[in-house]
Design an enzyme around this catalytic site. Structure first.
Site, mmCIF file in Angstrom:
data_model
loop_
_atom_site.group_PDB
_atom_site.id
_atom_site.type_symbol
_atom_site.label_atom_id
_atom_site.label_comp_id
_atom_site.label_asym_id
_atom_site.label_seq_id
_atom_site.Cartn_x
_atom_site.Cartn_y
_atom_site.Cartn_z
ATOM 1 N N ASP A 64 -5.044 5.773 -2.733
ATOM 2 C CA ASP A 64 -5.767 4.916 -1.786
ATOM 3 C C ASP A 64 -5.294 3.469 -1.783
ATOM 4 O OD1 ASP A 64 -6.686 4.332 -4.301
ATOM 5 O OD2 ASP A 64 -8.804 4.695 -3.903
ATOM 6 N N HIS A 65 -4.622 3.045 -2.846
ATOM 7 C CA HIS A 65 -4.237 1.633 -2.944
ATOM 8 C C HIS A 65 -2.886 1.364 -2.271
ATOM 9 C CE1 HIS A 65 -7.496 1.322 -5.793
ATOM 10 N NE2 HIS A 65 -7.245 0.055 -6.027
ATOM 11 N N ARG A 535 -6.776 -3.128 -14.234
ATOM 12 C CA ARG A 535 -5.335 -2.860 -14.313
ATOM 13 C C ARG A 535 -4.790 -3.159 -15.717
ATOM 14 N NH1 ARG A 535 -4.561 -7.592 -9.900
ATOM 15 N NH2 ARG A 535 -6.023 -6.164 -8.928
#
Ligand code: MIC
Ligand code: SF4
Length: 642
Positions: A64-65, A535
Site C-alpha cells: 500500500d505504501h 520504520r
C-alpha cells in the site's frame, strides 16, 4: 478489583513477566501484518530465522505504501513480497486492495486477539477491540516465527466519552481533542482505553479513526470495547462468527482518567507541524487553502467518503484548491463507484487516486511552495508532504471538504443540512485481491530483483565506545527526520546501503558523509526522540553508518525498541541539563561499556574530551534487552539462542 479491557487481553496472552507497570512482559501474538515499505526488511529477517511456515493464527502482507512505481524498485519489492508470502504461509493483499489498516479492519481483525504490525498505525484494530501494536519489522518477523512480543507493562488510561457527536463533528475531532489534552508524548508507556456511554454512538470505523491516531500520542495502543456496534460491523462484513463481546469490569481501576463530552465537542484542526498543535476550527476560519487531501488509514472509510461525496454533490471544488481523494480500500472504492458517490466527487472536480497511502507518505501530490494543505491524515511533520515549505493541517473529512468547497478554512457546520449515512447492513465483500499462501510451498521460488539487497550485520558492543557526536538535535525528533520517506527515498527500503545515504538529510544534508568520514559515532537528542513511524530503517541505516549509541532525554517506544533490535544503545542523560554541556562534533568516550553492561551496571560515565567534562548516562534495558544489545541485535540474539 476488576480488570480493564486491555489488562484482560494481556492476561489472556501473558507468557512471561508480571503485570506490574513498567516491568517487561511478553505476550503471545495471534496475528501479524506488514506493509511493503517495512515488509521487505521484515521478511528478509524472517527468512534469516529459518522458520519455514509462520506460527501465527494469521499473518497478512499488504502492499500500500510504495505503489507509485516510478522505476523498477517498487515492483521488485512487490514480487519479492508476493513470493515470500506464498512460500511461508502468509496471506498477500495485492497492490490496489487498499491501505493495510483499513483492509485489516474490514476483513481480518478479531476482538480480544493480539496483533503486531510493522506499521505504527497498527492500533487501528483497537477499534474492533483487538490489542494491536506497531513494531519494527524485526519484532514482527520474530512474532511470525512464534516468538512472543516484549513490552513494558503499560499504564492504562481511561478516556470516558459522554454524550453524542453533533452534526458535522466526527471521530477525528475526538482524537484531535485527546491530542490537545495529552500531547504527542502524553501516551508514552500507556494504553488508551475508551469507555463511557458515548462509545455506543460511535461506529466501528469511527472508533478505528480514534485508535489509529492514538499512535500520535506515542501510546502503546488504544482500544475500544467490543459491543453490539462491533457485532453489526462484523456481521455486515460477513464475519459475525469471529465476533465476541469484550468489556472492562465495572470496577476496573485506571492509572489516569480523562473525560470528553461529545455533546459539546466542536470541529478541531491540528496546525503545522505537529498533530498536537490543535485548535478549534472556528479559531482559524478564513485561512486560505491551496490543497485538500482526503484519505489515509485515519479517514478513508466508506462513512468518511460518503460524507465527503454528499457535501460535494452538485458543487464544485474551489478554483484555487486542488482536491485529491484516495479511498481506503478496494471495498470502499467499489462501493462508492457502484452507489454513485464517486461520480459526485469526480463531477465536483476531485482528483481520484488508487486505494493506497499516496500523499500521506509523500508518494505524489506534494503541494506547491508555501502551500496550505488540509489533510485528513494523521501526521503533519515538516516536509512529510514532499514540500518543505508547505503548511500542513490535519482535520476530519467534514472540515476538509468544507475547505475544498470554500477555498478557506470553514467551520463545516456552516455547510447546512448534514449528510446522513447509515452503516450498511452488508458491505461488498470480495476477497479475490487477497491471495492465500501456496499449498505447495516447496515449489515457490522467491523472486529477488536487484533492489533486494542482503541484510547488513552488526557486531556486539565494543569494549569502550568512542567517537564524535555526529549530530545534536532537539526535542520530538521524528523518524521522518531520521529516515525520510517520500517518492525518492521510499523505493530504497530494501537496499540499506543506498537508503543510508539519506539518514538525517532532512535536518543536515552532510550527515551521511560526516558519519562515514568519522567512521560512525553518536547522536545526541532531546525528549521523545524517534516519535512517529515504526520504520526500523531509522535504526538500521544509522547502524550501517556506524552509529553506536543515541543519547537523549527520553525515547519514543517503537524507535527505542528498534535501536535495541539493531544493537544501538539507547542511553539517557541522568541529568537532562547535561544536554547543554555536550556539543555536536565533541569527542566522547564511554569507557568499559561492554563489561559494565554485562555486569548489570546501569549508570556509566560519558567523558566529553572536547568539553573536558564527564556526565552520567543511564539505560533502562531489561535483562533480555541487555543481552540483545550485547549480541549486536535481536537477529544475532535469536540465532545465539538457537
Ligand atoms: C508512516 O505513516 O509514517 C508509515 C510510512 O506508515 C510508517 C511506516 C514506514 O515508515 O514504512 C509507520 O507509520 O510506521
Ligand atoms: Fe499509510 Fe499514511 Fe497510514 Fe502510514 S499513516 S499507513 S503512510 S496511510
Amino acid at each position: 478489583m476488576g480488570l480493564s479491557l486491555a489488562k484482560k487481553i494481556i492476561k489472556d496472552h501473558l507468557v512471561e513477566g508480571n503485570m506490574v507497570t513498567g516491568e517487561e512482559i511478553a505476550i503471545r501474538i495471534d496475528h501479524t501484518l506488514t506493509q511493503d515499505a517495512t515488509g521487505t526488511m521484515a521478511y528478509l529477517q524472517f527468512e534469516a530465522m529459518g522458520v519455514p511456515r509462520v506460527k501465527t493464527k494469521r499473518s497478512v502482507s499488504y502492499v500500500d505504501h510504495n505503489t507509485l512505481q516510478a522505476g523498477f524498485e517498487n515492483a521488485d519489492d512487490h514480487a519479492y513480497l508476493q513470493s515470500v508470502a506464498a512460500k511461508h504461509g502468509i496471506f498477500f493483499s495485492r497492490p490496489g486492495n487498499g491501505i493495510c489498516h483499513q483492509v485489516q479492519l474490514e476483513r481480518f481483525d478479531i476482538p480480544g486477539d493480539t496483533l503486531v504490525g510493522s506499521d505504527s498505525h497498527t492500533p487501528t484494530a483497537g477499534g474492533l477491540g483487538m490489542l494491536a501494536m506497531g513494531a519494527g519489522g524485526l519484532d514482527v518477523a520474530a512474532a511470525m516465527a512464534g516468538q512472543p512480543f516484549y513490552l513494558p507493562m503499560p499504564k492504562i488510561v481511561l478516556v470516558k466519552l459522554t454524550g453524542k457527536l453533533q452534526a458535522w463533528v466526527s471521530a477525528k475531532d475526538v482524537i484531535l481533542e485527546v491530542l490537545r489534552l495529552m500531547s504527542v508524548k502524553g501516551g508514552v508507556g500507556k494504553i488508551i482505553e475508551y469507555g463511557g456511554e458515548g462509545v455506543a454512538s460511535l461506529s466501528a470505523t469511527d472508533r478505528a479513526t480514534i485508535t489509529n491516531m492514538g499512535a500520535e500520542l506515542g501510546a502503546t495502543t488504544s482500544i475500544f470495547p467490543s459491543d453490539n456496534v462491533t457485532r453489526e460491523f462484523m456481521t455486515a462484513q460477513g464475519r459475525e462468527h469471529e465476533w465476541k463481546e469484550l468489556k472492562a469490569d465495572a470496577d476496573a481501576e485506571y492509572d489516569e482518567v480523562y473525560e470528553i463530552n461529545l455533546d459539546t465537542l466542536e470541529p478541531m484542526i491540528a496546525q503545522p507541524h505537529s498533530p498536537d498543535n490543535v485548535v478549534k476550527v472556528s479559531e482559524i476560519e478564513g485561512t486560505k487553502v491551496d490543497q485538500v487531501a482526503i484519505g489515509s488509514c485515519t479517514n478513508s472509510s466508506l462513512r468518511d467518503l460518503m460524507v465527503v461525496a454528499g457535501a460535494l454533490k452538485g458543487k464544485s471544488v474551489h478554483p484555487t484548491v486542488s482536491l485529491v481523494i484516495s479511498p481506503g480500500s478496494k471495498q470502499v472504492f467499489e462501493m462508492i463507484a457502484r452507489n454513485g458517490a464517486l461520480a459526485d466527487m469526480v463531477s465536483a472536480g476531485a482528483r481520484i487516486l488508487e486505494s493506497a497511502c499516496g500523499p500521506c507518505i509523500g508518494m505524489g501530490q506534494s503541494p506547491k511552495t508555501n502551500a496550505i494543505s488540509i489533510r485528513t491524515f494523521n501526521r503533519n511533520f515538516e516536509g512529510r508532504s514532499g514540500t518543505k515549505s508547505a503548511q500542513v493541517y490535519l482535520a476530519g473529512p467534514e472540515v476538509a471538504v468544507a475547505a475544498a468547497i470554500n477555498g478557506v478554512v470553514t467551520d463545516p457546520r456552516k455547510l447546512g443540512k448534514p449528510v446522513s449515512f447509515d452503516t450498511p447492513e452488508k458491505y461488498l465483500v470480495d476477497d479475490r485481491m487477497v491471495l492465500a499462501p501456496s499449498d505447495n510451498p516447496e515449489s515457490v521460488e522467491i523472486v529477488r530483483g536487484p533492489n533486494i539487497k542482503p541484510l547488513p550485520k552488526n557486531e556486539g558492543v565494543p569494549a569502550t565506545m568512542s567517537g564524535k557526536v555526529l549530530l545534536k538535535v532537539g526535542d520530538n525528533i521524528t523518524t521522518d527526520h531520521i529516515m525520510p520517506a517520500g517518492a525518492k527515498v521510499l523505493p530504497l527500503r530494501s537496499n540499506i546501503p543506498a537508503i543510508s545515504e539519506h539518514v538525517f538529510t532532512a535536518v543536515d544534508p552532510e550527515f551521511p558523509k560526516r558519519a562515514r568520514d568519522f567512521g560512525g559515532g553518536f547522536i545526541l537528542g532531546g525528549e521523545n526522540y524517534g516519535q512517529g513511524s515504526s520504520r526500523e530503517h531509522a535504526a538500521l541505516a544509522p547502524m550501517y553508518l556506524g552509529v553506536k549509541a543515541v543519547i537523549t532525554k527520553s525515547f519514543a517506544r517503537i524507535h527505542r525498541q528498534n535501536l535495541i533490535n539493531f544493537g544501538i544503545l539507547p542511553l539517557k542523560l541522568v541529568d537532562p541539563a547535561d544536554y547543554d554541556r555536550i556539543n555536536q562534533l565533541d569527542n566522547i568516550e564511554i569507557p568499559d561499556i561492554a563489561s559494565k553492561l554485562k555486569n548489570g551496571e546501569t549508570v556509566f560515565d560519558l567523558v566529553d574530551k572536547t568539553a573536558g567534562v564527564t556526565v552520567k548516562v543511564t539505560h533502562d534495558l531489561s535483562e533480555r534487552e541487555r543481552e540483545v544489545t550485547l549480541a549486536g541485535g535481536r537477529l544475532n540474539y535469536i540465532k545465539e539462542q538457537g
